[in-house]
Every structure is written in structure tokens, then in C-alpha cells.
Design a protein around this motif. Sequence first.
Motif, mmCIF file in Angstrom:
data_model
loop_
_atom_site.group_PDB
_atom_site.id
_atom_site.type_symbol
_atom_site.label_atom_id
_atom_site.label_comp_id
_atom_site.label_asym_id
_atom_site.label_seq_id
_atom_site.Cartn_x
_atom_site.Cartn_y
_atom_site.Cartn_z
ATOM 1 N N TYR A 42 -34.367 89.586 120.383
ATOM 2 C CA TYR A 42 -34.053 88.733 119.240
ATOM 3 C C TYR A 42 -34.914 89.175 118.053
ATOM 4 C CZ TYR A 42 -31.567 85.620 122.418
ATOM 5 O OH TYR A 42 -30.686 85.088 123.315
ATOM 6 N N THR A 43 -34.270 89.700 116.992
ATOM 7 C CA THR A 43 -35.006 90.188 115.814
ATOM 8 C C THR A 43 -34.580 89.486 114.533
ATOM 9 O OG1 THR A 43 -33.368 91.950 115.501
ATOM 10 C CG2 THR A 43 -35.295 92.465 116.875
ATOM 11 N N GLY A 44 -33.553 88.672 114.596
ATOM 12 C CA GLY A 44 -33.019 88.102 113.358
ATOM 13 C C GLY A 44 -33.313 86.640 113.149
ATOM 14 N N PHE A 45 -34.279 86.048 113.896
ATOM 15 C CA PHE A 45 -34.584 84.635 113.712
ATOM 16 C C PHE A 45 -35.385 84.433 112.421
ATOM 17 C CE2 PHE A 45 -34.477 83.991 118.562
ATOM 18 C CZ PHE A 45 -33.128 83.699 118.487
ATOM 19 N N PHE A 46 -34.993 83.439 111.607
ATOM 20 C CA PHE A 46 -35.770 83.142 110.400
ATOM 21 C C PHE A 46 -35.558 81.695 109.992
ATOM 22 C CE2 PHE A 46 -31.643 84.257 108.714
ATOM 23 C CZ PHE A 46 -31.460 83.391 107.647
ATOM 24 N N PHE A 47 -36.552 81.171 109.211
ATOM 25 C CA PHE A 47 -36.452 79.874 108.562
ATOM 26 C C PHE A 47 -36.699 80.092 107.067
ATOM 27 C CE2 PHE A 47 -37.913 78.639 112.872
ATOM 28 C CZ PHE A 47 -36.846 77.826 113.217
ATOM 29 N N CYS A 48 -35.986 79.335 106.234
ATOM 30 C CA CYS A 48 -36.117 79.499 104.790
ATOM 31 C C CYS A 48 -37.377 78.787 104.283
ATOM 32 C CB CYS A 48 -34.871 78.951 104.090
ATOM 33 S SG CYS A 48 -33.392 79.926 104.417
ATOM 34 N N TYR A 49 -38.094 79.507 103.439
ATOM 35 C CA TYR A 49 -39.352 79.008 102.893
ATOM 36 C C TYR A 49 -39.102 78.398 101.511
ATOM 37 C CZ TYR A 49 -44.108 78.930 101.007
ATOM 38 O OH TYR A 49 -45.276 78.532 100.452
ATOM 39 N N PRO A 50 -39.701 77.231 101.230
ATOM 40 C CA PRO A 50 -40.473 76.380 102.147
ATOM 41 C C PRO A 50 -39.515 75.551 103.019
ATOM 42 C CG PRO A 50 -40.401 75.361 99.995
ATOM 43 C CD PRO A 50 -39.723 76.691 99.839
ATOM 44 N N LEU A 51 -39.965 75.163 104.222
ATOM 45 C CA LEU A 51 -39.134 74.373 105.119
ATOM 46 C C LEU A 51 -38.957 72.976 104.537
ATOM 47 C CD1 LEU A 51 -40.092 76.711 107.067
ATOM 48 C CD2 LEU A 51 -39.828 75.009 108.918
ATOM 49 N N GLN A 52 -37.704 72.545 104.457
ATOM 50 C CA GLN A 52 -37.421 71.200 103.966
ATOM 51 C C GLN A 52 -37.433 70.171 105.093
ATOM 52 O OE1 GLN A 52 -37.144 70.662 100.713
ATOM 53 N NE2 GLN A 52 -37.499 72.882 100.426
ATOM 54 N N THR A 62 -36.681 77.498 133.802
ATOM 55 C CA THR A 62 -37.490 76.547 133.029
ATOM 56 C C THR A 62 -38.263 77.336 131.982
ATOM 57 O OG1 THR A 62 -39.301 76.710 134.631
ATOM 58 C CG2 THR A 62 -37.682 74.941 134.955
ATOM 59 N N PHE A 63 -38.568 76.677 130.868
ATOM 60 C CA PHE A 63 -39.127 77.359 129.706
ATOM 61 C C PHE A 63 -40.385 76.635 129.240
ATOM 62 C CE2 PHE A 63 -34.565 77.845 129.850
ATOM 63 C CZ PHE A 63 -34.349 79.196 129.628
ATOM 64 N N SER A 64 -41.351 77.433 128.741
ATOM 65 C CA SER A 64 -42.559 76.876 128.118
ATOM 66 C C SER A 64 -43.112 77.905 127.146
ATOM 67 C CB SER A 64 -43.608 76.516 129.187
ATOM 68 O OG SER A 64 -43.992 77.672 129.921
ATOM 69 N N LEU A 65 -44.033 77.461 126.256
ATOM 70 C CA LEU A 65 -44.628 78.372 125.280
ATOM 71 C C LEU A 65 -45.621 79.305 125.965
ATOM 72 C CD1 LEU A 65 -45.287 75.989 122.264
ATOM 73 C CD2 LEU A 65 -43.580 77.817 122.385
ATOM 74 N N GLY A 66 -45.719 80.516 125.441
ATOM 75 C CA GLY A 66 -46.701 81.461 125.941
ATOM 76 C C GLY A 66 -48.118 81.033 125.567
ATOM 77 N N ASP A 67 -49.075 81.604 126.246
ATOM 78 C CA ASP A 67 -50.468 81.211 126.031
ATOM 79 C C ASP A 67 -50.952 81.550 124.628
ATOM 80 O OD1 ASP A 67 -50.502 80.294 128.619
ATOM 81 O OD2 ASP A 67 -51.289 82.188 129.442
ATOM 82 N N ASP A 68 -50.386 82.584 123.996
ATOM 83 C CA ASP A 68 -50.840 83.001 122.668
ATOM 84 C C ASP A 68 -50.036 82.358 121.541
ATOM 85 O OD1 ASP A 68 -48.530 84.238 123.323
ATOM 86 O OD2 ASP A 68 -49.109 86.229 122.557
ATOM 87 N N THR A 69 -49.208 81.352 121.865
ATOM 88 C CA THR A 69 -48.406 80.663 120.843
ATOM 89 C C THR A 69 -48.869 79.221 120.751
ATOM 90 O OG1 THR A 69 -46.511 82.078 121.261
ATOM 91 C CG2 THR A 69 -46.078 79.996 120.152
ATOM 92 N N SER A 99 -41.825 86.655 127.378
ATOM 93 C CA SER A 99 -41.125 87.462 126.385
ATOM 94 C C SER A 99 -41.501 86.960 125.001
ATOM 95 C CB SER A 99 -39.609 87.374 126.581
ATOM 96 O OG SER A 99 -39.240 87.838 127.859
ATOM 97 N N SER A 100 -41.518 87.882 124.052
ATOM 98 C CA SER A 100 -41.878 87.529 122.678
ATOM 99 C C SER A 100 -40.763 87.946 121.741
ATOM 100 C CB SER A 100 -43.183 88.225 122.270
ATOM 101 O OG SER A 100 -44.257 87.828 123.112
ATOM 102 N N PHE A 101 -40.723 87.261 120.616
ATOM 103 C CA PHE A 101 -39.776 87.640 119.570
ATOM 104 C C PHE A 101 -40.328 87.154 118.232
ATOM 105 C CE2 PHE A 101 -38.313 83.786 121.708
ATOM 106 C CZ PHE A 101 -38.309 82.856 120.679
ATOM 107 N N PRO A 102 -39.964 87.839 117.139
ATOM 108 C CA PRO A 102 -40.459 87.461 115.816
ATOM 109 C C PRO A 102 -39.609 86.354 115.207
ATOM 110 C CG PRO A 102 -39.163 89.457 115.657
ATOM 111 C CD PRO A 102 -39.217 89.121 117.107
#
Length: 833
Positions: free
Chosen positions: A672-682, A705-712, A759-762
Motif C-alpha cells: 500500500y503506497t497511496g494512502f493519504f489524508f488531506c492537510y489540515p485534517l478537518q 486479528t489486527f493490532s498496531l506495531g510496536d513502533d507506531t 507489515s508497514s505502509f506509508p
Amino acid sequence: MTSTLCGLQLLFPLLLLVTVGYSDVGNFSGPLKPMNFTVQEASLVGVIFQFKVSPPAQTVKLTGETDDIICIKPETGWLYLNGTLDWEKRSAHRLQVAGLDARGTTVEGPYPIVIIVTDINDNQPVFTQENFKGSVRENSRPGRPFMHVSATDLDDPSTPNAQLFYRILAQIPNPGVEMYFQVDNQTGAISITREGSKELDVKKNNNYQLFVMVTDMGGQGDNAFSTSTNVFITIEENIWKSPDPIYIAENSTEPHPLKITQVMWNDLGAHYELVNKEKQSRFPFSVDQNGSIYATQPLDREEKESYVFYLAALDEMKKALARPLEILVEVIDINDNPPVCPSPVTIFEVQENEKIGSNIGVLKASDADKEGSGNSFLSYRILEQIPETSGKNLFLLQLHTGVFQLAQSSPKKQDAPQYNLTVEVSDNVFKTKCAVQINIIDINDQIPIFEQSDYGSQTIAENAPVGTTILNIQARDGDEPFTGSSKIIYKIIQGDPHDTLEVETDPQTNTGYVKIKKPLDFETLPTYDLVFKAENPEPLVFGVDYNSSSFATFKLFVDDVNEAPVFFQSIYQVQISEGAPLGTNLTKVTAKDPEGQEIRYSLARDVRNWLKIDPHTGEVFTAAQLDREAEQFYKPYVVATEQGGSRLSSSVLLSLSLNDINDNPPRLIKQYTGFFFCYPLQARGSLIFEATDDDRQWYLGPQFTFSLGDDTSDKDWEVTKINGTHAKLSTKHTNFEEKVYTVSVKINDGGKPPLEGTSSFPVTVCTCADGRCYKPVERQPGRPTVGMAVGILLGTFLVIGIILTVVFIRLKKKQRRNANAENATGSEVSPLK
């Protein structure tokens, strides 16, 4: 002018208010103006409204349809009732109210006032007759009214007060099961029920009495009024009945249309129609409006021996008055058809050795006239026989059954192979001639005889293909050719215990072809001592038997051929877990060499080098770690090679089916390389991602099952599960910087044992335009900024300008020096000219 009654009413205190409906919502008093009031009839005496006047008006005057009940007090303007209103007398009172001064002159108004009286249920319904009388015929159509009862009610017909509901209280005599009569609750129409249509019978009872009740308020409510009446019904005989079956002789010569019966409805004015029940294309019947039914043309019993149709009685609206009547017409047969032969030529067969009196066959002629009527009763006799025989005829024919019998001693085929007879068939009016052919059949009194009793011997290699012809044998039969008596069937009755050989017969020449039916095997049977028998499919006649002439011998030697090893199974199938440890014994493959040579085993097409085999025992083991994800169905071959002589070999498929174990951690289904949020978040946002697993998913599929990684950071992000494969990443606030964030997610497959992958993604937070993300360009080390680039460019232009200026000045100086030199030279030379 106020009436005396109104004047008397003023003596009573005005304490009781009438239930009044106003056209305008307000108080019980107001100025003079047009107004409407609604008063329920029979309301108690009381005030309705107070009209207030303003000077110069001092009193109020009421005129119009007061009926001495509606009054007004002039000094105070109170409008009131001194009695009860009656809707049945007047449903609305139209009045005028005016304001008067001290001299009695109208100074305000008059204004129209309407008092609308609403009805209450205060009248009992009344039948229009004291008793009602009617009649109906038995078997009438259910639900069709034959009389009506009616009642009236003086209440408002637009309200339920006058809505009448009829019902039958009782029936005398009472059948005790179901009522014979029914009444329409709304219209008072009386008709018979389905049970009454079947059971009413003037012979059983011809008079019935009904008690019918009518109720207002639509038959609902505890305050409804009701009244009852008597209904006397007479049952009349039904003349609408099916006639007896009608019989008409076929092919009638009388003038047509021919009247055949008449049926009439109970009353005059009915319309009659015939209904073709059987939908035949030709319907030779009609009906007139007197109920007379006609045959429109002569009938033919052989075409159709009976007709069934319906007669319907209709009213002026073309609706049925009762159930249609069934009409049956039977066509009477006459003898108008000659006998018919069963075929152009009837063929029978008789054997040479048939006994006298034996039945040869039956000549079954037919007659289209009615069976059993006498018109189709047939008799038979022989008119001619070719060729003739001496004395009486060779054949006897039964007079009425058509059975042929042999009348003389057994015929001989050599005397005549067939006889042709002419037979007369008669039904006592018509006569028909039929042709009969009787063939004499040869009997099987000759046995097949072999041309050779011994066909010697022959040697053949054991690998000769199936179907190879080894030998031709021949026998002869003296019976009639191409019959069951002369056809020869060859059988191997000795020397072939495994049914390896067969003999096929040529149907034209009776030649027998000895062929290989199954593969030969020297090791199983090297020599065949065969005995053949020739016989007919038809049995031999009594006293004749097969003898040695119908038997022959032959010896077959099988030559040994070196053959490849043979496996005991056509395929070896193994099911094993992909996690099986190295050296696991999968199976044992066994082969045998037909010649008894020693065998060695090896593997072929083991492209992944997963297996090894013991060359002596054929046992197969795992040699490497199996991987179902690499190949679920692995299909190498085992090769068996003989060790002596030609080293022939054969192979067999070893099919491995690998069972899955949980040995692959889950991962994202893609990068996944195309994830984005518009700045500033409303507002808080979210995005969806999907996971997968290379292991085999059973039943309902993966359940990750899903959870956040340790570095997030869980302060910025959260992960929620959507289903077994999808999850949602959400922001926990809106205070994000304009940059790229790396989010890591842990995915657990819940297997046995469970495996987890990270797994990581930007995720980019960026300025958006038209739904697209525009990332800020960061300055890279060693590259100038835009200002620096502009400065460098201007400096470059300045240096180039200075250089060009210097070059231009030096060129100008050089040009001046050259010009001075030319001038000096010219002054010295000029005197010589």
C-alpha cells in the motif's frame, strides 16, 4: 322578534353549556360577525355563544329559522337553546343576528349565523314489508339472488347511524349442518348456498321460513338498533335437467339439421349456447333459442362413436343462470365398412418336420364397424392355393378364427419352397380377398463338418498384439444357406483355461478366425492344446447329434520375450503433511520382472529433490522439507529397471498430496503506497487494508486479528477489525503534521500454532487539490534553493556582460590603431604620384 317560549326561558339561569362545535377556534364570546356552529341533536338546553356589541348598538336581535328553540337575550347577546334540536326535522338552521340602538334601529349587521345539527342514532330501522315472500327452483346457481329484503332508517344516511346490516337468524326447517340460504349483508339480496344448491329438493320439503334481522350502525356497536322480519320461501321443481342419452344412427339420410332433443330453462328469456367439451375440430351440433338441439350433418361412428358437450343457459348479460347440462350423444353403428386385410401379404412359416394339425399362424382381418354388434363378425375361407397338391388342400383355415393349420403330412422344401393362398374374408355383407404366403423352412438335420480334423501347430511371440489372427479354420453345413440351421459358431472347448483366445465367424463364408483376445504370457502358459467345436445356433432335429466330424485340434506354442518389469499398482497415492520430518517413510513401491530378473528402483521427475528411494526395497522417504505452498500435488515417477540382459525398465506415477500446516505468517495482500489524508485534517479519518496468508484456509476462510506495531503510536492511530481479512486504520485526532508517517500493523492468523507478521505502509498527510495529494518538495543536500539559483543566473549574466564589454573596447582600440597607421603611410607615398 323573540318568541314567547324564548321569553319564558329567560327565567332559568344559564348555567348549562351546550356541546357546540365552532367554525372558528376562540372563546364563548365575541363581536358580531358571520359564524357557524355545530350542535348535536337532542343536546340539553344551554348557551351557545355571547355576541358583544359596541356603541351605538345596545341590544342584539335574532331572526330566521329559530323554530322557537334557538333564542338570544337582547341585552346581553347570549345565544342559547330552550329545547333540543332534531336532525330529522331540520339539519341546519339559517339565522341572522343584528345590533340595534336604543331606538331599535339596526346599526350593525345583520350577519348570517348557521347552526348545523349533527345526527345521533335515535331511530330504529324498519323493514319495508311486514313479511317477505319468494320462490326459488331446486339446483339453482349458488350466490345468484332470487329475492331481496329491504329496510329503512330515518337517521343521517351519510353516517353509520343509517348503515344497515342484514343477517339470517334462523332457518326452519334447519338442516343442522349448513344453511341452505344466505343474505348479502349490505343489499339484503337472498340466494342459496352451495349446500342448498345440492340439497334443496321439492320432494323432501317445498317450504322454508327464514328469520332475518337488520341492524343499523353497520351491525357494530352496543347502541345499535335492530328489527326482525319473516321470509317465506317456496321451493319449485327444476326443469333444467340433462336429457337421457341420445342415440342417432350413423350416416342418416334424413334432412339435416335434424332435431335430436330439447331442453329449456325454468323461466322465459334465457339464451342458450353449446360448449364443445372435447374440443374436436368438427362439432356437428347446434341449438336454437327454444332450447332445441340439432345434428347439423350425418354422423359417422367410425370417425367418432360418441359426443359429450354442454348446454349453457345465459341471462341477458351472458352470465350463466345455472350449471351447464351435459349432453351425451351415442352414434349407432350400421354395417357400412368391408373387412380389411392385416397387410398386403401375410407371411407364415412352417418347418419340414411339422406335425399334422399344428397351428401355422392366424390371419387377423379387421372391420371398422362396431365390435360385438354383428357388423364386424368375420368368417374366413381359402379360395385358391398355388401350387396345388394332390387330394385335399395342404392347409386348413378355421372359419371364424382365421387360424391356419397343417392338413397333410409334413411338407418338403424340395417339393415347393413356398405356397401362395387367396383367402376370402366376409362380414355377411362385404367380402374382401387377402393374400397369404406360407414359406417352408428347412430343418437343422445336417451337422457342421471340419475340412481338417487337425490344424497342426504354430509358434507365436508372447508380445503379439491383441487382435492378431493366428489361424483360419473352416467347416461346412449341408442345411439351407444363411439360416440358423447352416450358420456355424466355433467354440474353444479345451486348452484355453484363461480365455486368452477367441474365434470369430464370417457370416458369409462360415470361416472361423482364431484371434488373440488377451495378452499372451509365456511365464503363465507356454503351450495351448486347443480343441475346436463347430455347431449351429439352431438346435438339431431329434435323432441327429454332433460327432467327431464337428471337432478339430490345434497346438499353439508361445515364444518367450524379454519384458519390462511390471508394477503391482497402476498408481501410488500418498497423503502427507508438509511438516513431515526428513526421512519419513512415504510408501513402498513394488514391481516384478516377468523373467525373474533382479530389479533396482530410482526416481524420475523429482524436480524439487524432495524424495529419495531405497534402490533395493522400493521404499520412498522424504529427503528435504516439503512445502505445500510451493506445490500442493507433487507427481514424480518411480522407475523399476531389470539388472540383467537388456536392462528394460518401466515407471509408475507416485502422487503426493501435501496437507497444509500453519507455517506462513500473515501479511498485507499488496504494497500500500497511496494512502493519504488531506492537510489540515478537518475530522478524524480512516482507511481500509486487507491481509492474506499463504497457508490453506479452511471452512470460512482466514480469521485474522489486527493490532498496531510496536513502533507506531497508539496516541495517533488505532486499528479495528472489519472481518476475517480486512481491517480499518483510523486517526485518533486531527493534529497531524504535513509529512509522511510510517504505520506498522501486526497481523495474527490464530492458527495452531498461531503465527504473527508485521507489515508497514506509508500514510501521507499532504495538501490536496481536486482530490489529489501534493507533497512539499524538501531541499536535498548539495542543491541550491530557488533564490540561490536566481542569484547564480544573474551573476552568470553579469560576468558574460563584462567579458563582452572588454572585448568590444579592445576591438575599438585596435580599429583606431589600424586607421592611424594607414594615414601615416599614405602621406609619405603621395609625392611619387
